[in-house]
Design an enzyme around this catalytic site. Structure first.
Site, mmCIF file in Angstrom:
data_model
loop_
_atom_site.group_PDB
_atom_site.id
_atom_site.type_symbol
_atom_site.label_atom_id
_atom_site.label_comp_id
_atom_site.label_asym_id
_atom_site.label_seq_id
_atom_site.Cartn_x
_atom_site.Cartn_y
_atom_site.Cartn_z
ATOM 1 N N CYS A 255 38.629 -22.225 30.347
ATOM 2 C CA CYS A 255 37.315 -21.696 30.725
ATOM 3 C C CYS A 255 36.235 -22.610 30.180
ATOM 4 O O CYS A 255 36.369 -23.151 29.091
ATOM 5 C CB CYS A 255 37.155 -20.289 30.147
ATOM 6 S SG CYS A 255 35.622 -19.491 30.653
ATOM 7 N N CYS B 213 45.552 -7.139 35.495
ATOM 8 C CA CYS B 213 44.478 -8.000 34.996
ATOM 9 C C CYS B 213 44.854 -9.444 35.325
ATOM 10 O O CYS B 213 45.894 -9.929 34.868
ATOM 11 C CB CYS B 213 44.372 -7.776 33.490
ATOM 12 S SG CYS B 213 43.251 -8.882 32.658
ATOM 13 N N CYS C 264 33.084 -19.004 24.835
ATOM 14 C CA CYS C 264 32.671 -17.919 23.938
ATOM 15 C C CYS C 264 33.322 -18.075 22.565
ATOM 16 O O CYS C 264 34.498 -18.422 22.469
ATOM 17 C CB CYS C 264 33.030 -16.571 24.544
ATOM 18 S SG CYS C 264 32.235 -16.298 26.127
ATOM 19 N N GLU D 48 47.952 -16.359 32.244
ATOM 20 C CA GLU D 48 48.478 -15.026 31.923
ATOM 21 C C GLU D 48 47.965 -13.954 32.872
ATOM 22 O O GLU D 48 46.879 -14.082 33.432
ATOM 23 C CB GLU D 48 48.004 -14.615 30.521
ATOM 24 C CG GLU D 48 48.534 -15.499 29.449
ATOM 25 C CD GLU D 48 48.014 -15.092 28.077
ATOM 26 O OE1 GLU D 48 48.242 -15.847 27.138
ATOM 27 O OE2 GLU D 48 47.381 -14.028 27.958
ATOM 28 N N CYS E 87 36.650 -16.068 21.817
ATOM 29 C CA CYS E 87 37.701 -16.013 22.842
ATOM 30 C C CYS E 87 38.689 -17.162 22.696
ATOM 31 O O CYS E 87 38.313 -18.330 22.628
ATOM 32 C CB CYS E 87 37.059 -16.049 24.224
ATOM 33 S SG CYS E 87 38.262 -16.131 25.566
ATOM 34 N N CYS F 20 43.561 -11.683 26.745
ATOM 35 C CA CYS F 20 44.173 -12.783 27.483
ATOM 36 C C CYS F 20 43.938 -14.103 26.778
ATOM 37 O O CYS F 20 42.962 -14.295 26.098
ATOM 38 C CB CYS F 20 43.612 -12.819 28.898
ATOM 39 S SG CYS F 20 44.720 -11.996 30.031
HETATM 40 N N1 SAH Z 1 35.376 -14.603 31.686
HETATM 41 C C1 SAH Z 1 35.150 -13.279 32.121
HETATM 42 C C2 SAH Z 1 36.444 -12.621 32.479
HETATM 43 C C3 SAH Z 1 37.217 -11.979 31.439
HETATM 44 S S1 SAH Z 1 37.364 -12.778 29.857
HETATM 45 C C4 SAH Z 1 34.350 -12.505 31.102
HETATM 46 O O1 SAH Z 1 34.119 -13.008 30.018
HETATM 47 O O2 SAH Z 1 33.919 -11.413 31.441
HETATM 48 C C5 SAH Z 1 38.511 -11.800 29.197
HETATM 49 C C6 SAH Z 1 38.080 -10.507 28.517
HETATM 50 O O3 SAH Z 1 38.710 -10.536 27.276
HETATM 51 C C7 SAH Z 1 36.592 -10.285 28.273
HETATM 52 O O4 SAH Z 1 36.274 -8.935 28.553
HETATM 53 C C8 SAH Z 1 36.433 -10.571 26.817
HETATM 54 O O5 SAH Z 1 35.415 -9.820 26.266
HETATM 55 C C9 SAH Z 1 37.784 -10.188 26.280
HETATM 56 N N2 SAH Z 1 38.141 -10.891 25.062
HETATM 57 C C10 SAH Z 1 38.088 -12.208 24.822
HETATM 58 N N3 SAH Z 1 38.491 -12.464 23.556
HETATM 59 C C11 SAH Z 1 38.816 -11.278 23.013
HETATM 60 C C12 SAH Z 1 39.328 -10.887 21.748
HETATM 61 N N4 SAH Z 1 39.578 -11.769 20.799
HETATM 62 N N5 SAH Z 1 39.541 -9.564 21.531
HETATM 63 C C13 SAH Z 1 39.311 -8.656 22.507
HETATM 64 N N6 SAH Z 1 38.844 -8.964 23.727
HETATM 65 C C14 SAH Z 1 38.595 -10.258 23.974
HETATM 66 FE FE1 SF4 Z 2 35.555 -17.604 29.313
HETATM 67 FE FE2 SF4 Z 2 36.727 -16.192 27.377
HETATM 68 FE FE3 SF4 Z 2 34.069 -16.261 27.544
HETATM 69 FE FE4 SF4 Z 2 35.482 -14.920 29.412
HETATM 70 S S1 SF4 Z 2 35.355 -14.426 27.250
HETATM 71 S S2 SF4 Z 2 33.774 -16.341 29.745
HETATM 72 S S3 SF4 Z 2 37.320 -16.230 29.513
HETATM 73 S S4 SF4 Z 2 35.401 -18.021 27.136
#
Ligand code: SAH
Ligand code: SF4
Length: 361
Positions: free
Chosen positions: A120, A113, A124, A87, A127, A344
């Site tokens: 990944c 973005c 997390c 995406e 996420c 994303c």
């Molecule tokens: N992996 C890198 C790059 C971006 S990840 C990182 O973690 O910094 C994508 C972004 O989406 C991150 O800023 C993360 O905090 C945010 N994100 C992930 N899941 C989310 C959710 N459920 N609601 C809002 N933001 C979220």
């Molecule tokens: Fe990976 Fe999602 Fe954690 Fe970013 S927020 S490091 S994309 S698992």
């Protein structure tokens, strides 16, 4: 599967297709004239056009879904040549401004973005991208292609520059080679001409790689996904914190070369009753002392199957005010594209769920 011409820096093309000026011409056609066929490159000899045509594709991506939000942001789902999907989101940061005669005073401002991996490894807890596990790194061309497709699709003229944030799917620093290559290709003045200071790399905090990125002196901006101020909670949210704890991240940030007029961005995903209390704000303030920083508070965006919840707006505001009143820059990320499931990974997950349903029926 043919490689994409977008995978190559201008220097690489110079070596492949001398004389030197050819590479510049190719860059011009691809990134500024947005050609869809190598045969359109009028000032390039026919023989070379045919060779390029037989060896390369221009774009390695195909748009398979597009969702427009009421605030003007557009989310794209791209299919790669091997069928995987990623995406990217076009965010309209500022509208165009016209005077009373309808003359354009300011162009609109855009940020794209981009994703850096399919899936990944970091995993997390909050996420959606993490749920599907890791599939593979994107090539530099697959990263650059997201921006090129989006500029083309929205008729964003080649001289209108956009900003880049590496905040889509994937951990950019886990794909450092292709990341640095894409930064250079974006920056090329014969191409998209997006200077590194307009590119922000967001990382979940791989301290050793933050150091490495800093040493490369690329001139990019840095964003750290901090999300928690003590290691026990951060480990629950970001398992990798066991290997790279908060102190190690702060050390790496302090060593990072920051453009004199810029600040390191700390992203703080706010989750209801998990990290939205004033005690956390207080610790955050202490942690960032002495660092030229700004904090970006992000509303957790819920999705089916998660137990985490979106925080109350009053709590967000109180958290922000606590920091602002003590001199720390702090913004709340507008819920840009909330109605198109902004975080994303969510569009791809819908698509994969649909595929799963189809394969069952
Ligand atoms: N992996 C890198 C790059 C971006 S990840 C990182 O973690 O910094 C994508 C972004 O989406 C991150 O800023 C993360 O905090 C945010 N994100 C992930 N899941 C989310 C959710 N459920 N609601 C809002 N933001 C979220
Ligand atoms: Fe990976 Fe999602 Fe954690 Fe970013 S927020 S490091 S994309 S698992």
């Amino acid at each position: 599967m043919k490689p994409s011409i977008l995978d190559y820096t201008q220097e690489e093309l110079e070596r492949l297709f001398p004389p030197k000026f050819r590479a510049k011409q190719i860059y011009n056609w691809v990134y500024q004239h947005h050609i869809s066929d190598f045969m359109q490159m009028e000032n390039v000899p026919k023989k070379l056009r045919e060779e390029l045509q037989s060896r390369f594709v221009i774009s390695p991506l195909k748009t398979v879904q597009k969702q427009k939000s009421i605030d003007g942001s557009i989310k794209y789902l791209f299919e790669l040549q091997d069928g995987h999907t990623v995406e990217a989101v076009l965010l309209k940061m500022k509208d165009a401004v016209y005077d009373e005669n309808g003359e354009l005073l300011h162009h609109p401002k855009f940020t794209v973005c981009v994703s850096s991996q399919v899936g990944c490894k970091v995993g997390c807890a909050f996420c959606l991208t993490a749920k599907g596990g890791f599939v593979r790194n994107l090539t530099a061309g697959e990263i650059v292609g997201q921006v090129l497709e989006i500029k083309k699709d929205n008729d964003i003229a080649s001289n209108r520059r956009v900003n880049i944030v590496y905040m889509g799917m994937g951990e950019p620093l886990d794909n450092l080679d292709n990341l640095s290559k894409s930064i250079a290709i974006f920056a090329n003045e014969n191409g998209l001409s997006i200077s590194p200071k307009r590119q922000t790399v967001s990382t979940s905090g791989i301290s050793s790689k933050i150091k490495k990125l800093g040493e490369m002196e690329l001139g990019v901006q840095l964003a750290i996904s901090l999300h928690a101020v003590d290691d026990a909670l951060r480990e629950e949210l970001i398992p990798m914190n066991k290997a790279y704890n908060i102190a190690s991240i702060i050390d790496a940030v302090k060593a990072f070369p920051v453009n004199t007029r810029k600040r390191v961005m700390f992203e703080y995903l706010v989750i209801k009753d998990v990290n939205d209390d004033i005690a956390s704000a207080k610790k955050l303030l202490k942690l960032l002392q002495g660092i030229k920083s700004k904090v970006n508070l992000i509303y957790f965006n819920p999705y089916p199957g998660t137990t985490f919840q979106r925080p109350e707006p009053e709590k967000m505001k109180a958290f922000q005010d606590y920091l602002l009143n003590r001199g720390l820059l702090c913004t709340i990320r507008e819920s840009k594209g909330l109605d198109i499931s902004a975080a994303c990974g969510q569009l791809r997950e819908q698509e994969l769920a649909e595929e799963r349903r189809e394969s069952v029926s």
